[in-house]
Design a protein around this motif. Structure first.
Motif, PDB file in Angstrom:
ATOM      1  N   VAL A  11       0.827  -1.218   0.000  1.00  0.00           N
ATOM      2  CA  VAL A  11       0.000   0.000   0.000  1.00  0.00           C
ATOM      3  C   VAL A  11       0.856   1.261   0.000  1.00  0.00           C
ATOM      4  O   VAL A  11       0.338   2.358   0.211  1.00  0.00           O
ATOM      5  CB  VAL A  11      -0.955   0.008   1.214  1.00  0.00           C
ATOM      6  N   GLU A  14      -0.247   4.251  -2.315  1.00  0.00           N
ATOM      7  CA  GLU A  14      -1.434   4.935  -1.796  1.00  0.00           C
ATOM      8  C   GLU A  14      -1.090   5.775  -0.568  1.00  0.00           C
ATOM      9  O   GLU A  14      -1.607   6.889  -0.403  1.00  0.00           O
ATOM     10  CB  GLU A  14      -2.524   3.912  -1.447  1.00  0.00           C
ATOM     11  N   PHE A  69      -8.203  -5.362  -0.566  1.00  0.00           N
ATOM     12  CA  PHE A  69      -7.166  -4.708  -1.355  1.00  0.00           C
ATOM     13  C   PHE A  69      -6.283  -5.775  -1.992  1.00  0.00           C
ATOM     14  O   PHE A  69      -5.711  -6.615  -1.302  1.00  0.00           O
ATOM     15  CB  PHE A  69      -6.317  -3.796  -0.459  1.00  0.00           C
ATOM     16  N   ASP A  71      -3.051  -6.596  -4.446  1.00  0.00           N
ATOM     17  CA  ASP A  71      -1.828  -6.090  -5.060  1.00  0.00           C
ATOM     18  C   ASP A  71      -1.286  -7.189  -5.964  1.00  0.00           C
ATOM     19  O   ASP A  71      -0.776  -8.198  -5.494  1.00  0.00           O
ATOM     20  CB  ASP A  71      -0.793  -5.723  -3.983  1.00  0.00           C
ATOM     21  N   MET A 120      -7.065   3.085  -5.462  1.00  0.00           N
ATOM     22  CA  MET A 120      -7.901   2.236  -4.603  1.00  0.00           C
ATOM     23  C   MET A 120      -8.875   1.417  -5.443  1.00  0.00           C
ATOM     24  O   MET A 120      -9.126   0.234  -5.174  1.00  0.00           O
ATOM     25  CB  MET A 120      -8.661   3.104  -3.597  1.00  0.00           C
ATOM     26  N   SER A 123      -7.228  -1.600  -7.226  1.00  0.00           N
ATOM     27  CA  SER A 123      -6.858  -2.704  -6.332  1.00  0.00           C
ATOM     28  C   SER A 123      -8.031  -3.243  -5.527  1.00  0.00           C
ATOM     29  O   SER A 123      -7.835  -4.080  -4.643  1.00  0.00           O
ATOM     30  CB  SER A 123      -5.748  -2.259  -5.368  1.00  0.00           C
ATOM     31  N   ALA A 124      -9.251  -2.795  -5.803  1.00  0.00           N
ATOM     32  CA  ALA A 124     -10.409  -3.226  -5.010  1.00  0.00           C
ATOM     33  C   ALA A 124     -10.608  -4.731  -5.127  1.00  0.00           C
ATOM     34  O   ALA A 124     -10.564  -5.300  -6.226  1.00  0.00           O
ATOM     35  CB  ALA A 124     -11.665  -2.487  -5.471  1.00  0.00           C
ATOM     36  N   ALA A 129     -14.822  -1.787  -1.153  1.00  0.00           N
ATOM     37  CA  ALA A 129     -13.599  -1.093  -1.561  1.00  0.00           C
ATOM     38  C   ALA A 129     -13.774  -0.463  -2.940  1.00  0.00           C
ATOM     39  O   ALA A 129     -13.279   0.644  -3.195  1.00  0.00           O
ATOM     40  CB  ALA A 129     -12.428  -2.076  -1.569  1.00  0.00           C
TER      41      ALA A 129
END
Length: 477
Positions: A11, A14, A69, A71, A120, A123-124, A129
């Motif tokens: 993260v 972000e 989230f 990645d 965001m 990557s939801a 999210a």
């Protein structure tokens, strides 16, 4: 990786933007308008730092925040595209905002906030999210669209976008709630596990509303109504932003939702996507023919190109996802280059937007005419430029998935759309010259030259982009 574990590198991009936004708001509040230049420079540095954090291969990919989230290679690729779009837009806006005297420290902060929402969104991992990222992006875009408060067209554009955006958000929420009711979870992986057979009527309704809300963000037909008015009415740097970075995020989440949450009911959403794709390609091909304002023409061009990208999604395969990812990367380069050219259309200190103002450009500014001509040929899909390969990948994926009709329709509509791109080339090279433009800014010249290099030389070395795109596409499956 454990879905509950939190890894800082996952993260970090972000966090860079979020902390930067808070610091810049405080700086702007304390120093007022004196801070415009400094805030813009710091915002650009933050976007560049986030881009470095995204592309750095730390090897620590996975899922965090209890599955909310994700990645992965796909997310990082699309985030890189969104960050490049935001950073380029911010750099292109400096000269325009200074000349038009509409700059403020809020503008770069809003760009950062919108970009944070995009990251965001990309990557939801669940619908909550998704909605949080979508609203953070959208609320910033509503303000940016009406940023020129003393201009009637800009205010009208902002109001239209706000009203229709609120409607689309409501439709998306309703669709997500229907799907939650049938699946019993908001997590994409959980939805996929619950809906692995023939979809019920309620799920189909939920899918329709969900896809409608997402289609609004990529300005696909029939949810495109805001696009021409907002593109024409908003300041040109804002139009550049709308046409580039948010499209990357919206297309990314559309791909992620379709491929990871609904693989078992692909037949149902493929019909919806196919309809949206054909309608967008058709409207983009025919509605732009009579346009005289180049920004409005680019609005219909954008609608058409999103339709072409959706051809890859309709295939529902790894090759289709790969085609969409490559298409969006090349579309980004073409769009940024074209808008750098539009921002160079300044005569006697005033920006002009009519296509007729490009008359005879080849005799008054040959390099700019060459660069813009390359952008138009690439947008039209003329080989061997990058735009041709973008369409080739999505059509090939459609053919491999036995969607021959969709591929044939796409090729025919691409030929129709070529008319208005080639018309601009004809105006620049064969019409009687209009008065020469003022000397373009250095940033616009650099962006236009780099974009032209990408579309011309892509055919010589396609492997870096296509290999990265394939790795991104595979990470979705």
């Amino acid at each position: 990786m454990n879905a509950t574990a939190l890894s800082l590198p996952m993260v970090l991009p972000e966090l860079i933007l979020a902390a930067g936004v808070l610091a810049l708001v405080l700086l702007g509040a304390l120093r007022g308008e004196r801070s415009v230049g400094l805030v813009t420079e710091i915002a650009a540095a933050l976007l560049a730092a986030a881009l470095v954090a995204v592309v750095a291969d730390h090897g620590d990919k996975g899922v965090t925040f209890y599955g909310a989230f994700i990645d992965d290679a796909f997310g990082r690729f699309m985030k890189a595209l969104a960050l490049i779009g935001s950073l380029t837009t911010l750099l292109l806006s400096v000269d325009f905002m200074r000349r038009e005297k509409i700059g403020g420290f809020e503008f770069p902060i809003l760009i950062l906030l919108a970009t944070l929402g995009m990251m965001m969104l990309i990557s939801a991992g669940d619908f909550i999210a998704l909605y949080l990222g979508l609203e953070l992006m959208s609320l910033s875009l509503y303000v940016v669209a009406a940023y020129r408060r003393d201009n009637l067209r800009a205010s009208e554009a902002g109001l239209k976008y706000f009203v229709l955006g609120a409607l689309s958000s409501g439709m998306l929420l309703y669709g997500a709630s229907l799907i939650y009711g049938y699946a019993g979870t908001v997590n994409f992986a959980g939805v996929a596990a619950a809906l692995h057979q023939q979809a019920s009527l309620g799920v189909v309704f939920g899918l329709v509303f969900l896809l409608a809300g997402l289609a609004f963000k990529i300005s696909a037909v029939p949810f495109h109504m805001w696009t021409p008015d907002v593109y024409e009415g908003a300041p040109t740097p804002v139009t550049t932003f709308f046409a580039s970075a948010p499209k990357m995020a919206a297309m990314a989440i559309l791909l992620r939702v379709a491929m990871t949450a609904f693989p078992g009911v692909a037949h149902d959403w493929r019909q919806i996507v196919t309809f949206i794709s054909i309608a967008s390609m058709a409207l983009g091909a025919f509605a732009a023919i009579g346009q005289t304002n180049i920004k409005r023409l680019m609005a219909y061009s954008s609608i058409g190109h999103m339709g072409f990208a959706l051809v890859g999604l309709a295939a529902g395969t790894v090759e289709g996802a790969h085609g969409v990812v490559v298409y969006m990367a090349i579309y980004l380069a073409m769009t940024l280059g074209t808008f750098a050219g539009i921002l160079s259309m300044r005569r006697d200190g005033a920006y002009v937007e009519d296509i007729a103002d490009l008359a005879g450009l080849a005799r008054t500014n040959a390099p700019m005419a060459f660069f813009l001509g390359a952008m138009m040929f690439s947008l039209a899909g003329v080989p061997p430029l990058a735009g041709f390969f973008a369409k080739f990948y999505v059509f090939a994926a459609a053919m491999k998935a036995d969607l021959y009709g969709l591929a044939v329709i796409g090729v025919l509509l691409s030929a129709v759309a070529a008319y208005y791109y080639l018309r601009i080339v004809k105006i620049m090279y064969f019409d009687e010259p209009a008065k020469a433009f003022d000397q373009p800014g250095a940033t616009a010249r650099i962006v236009l030259a780099l974009s032209t290099a990408v579309v011309i030389f892509y055919a010589l070395a396609p492997a870096p982009l296509t290999d990265a795109a394939m790795a991104a596409a595979k990470s979705l499956f």
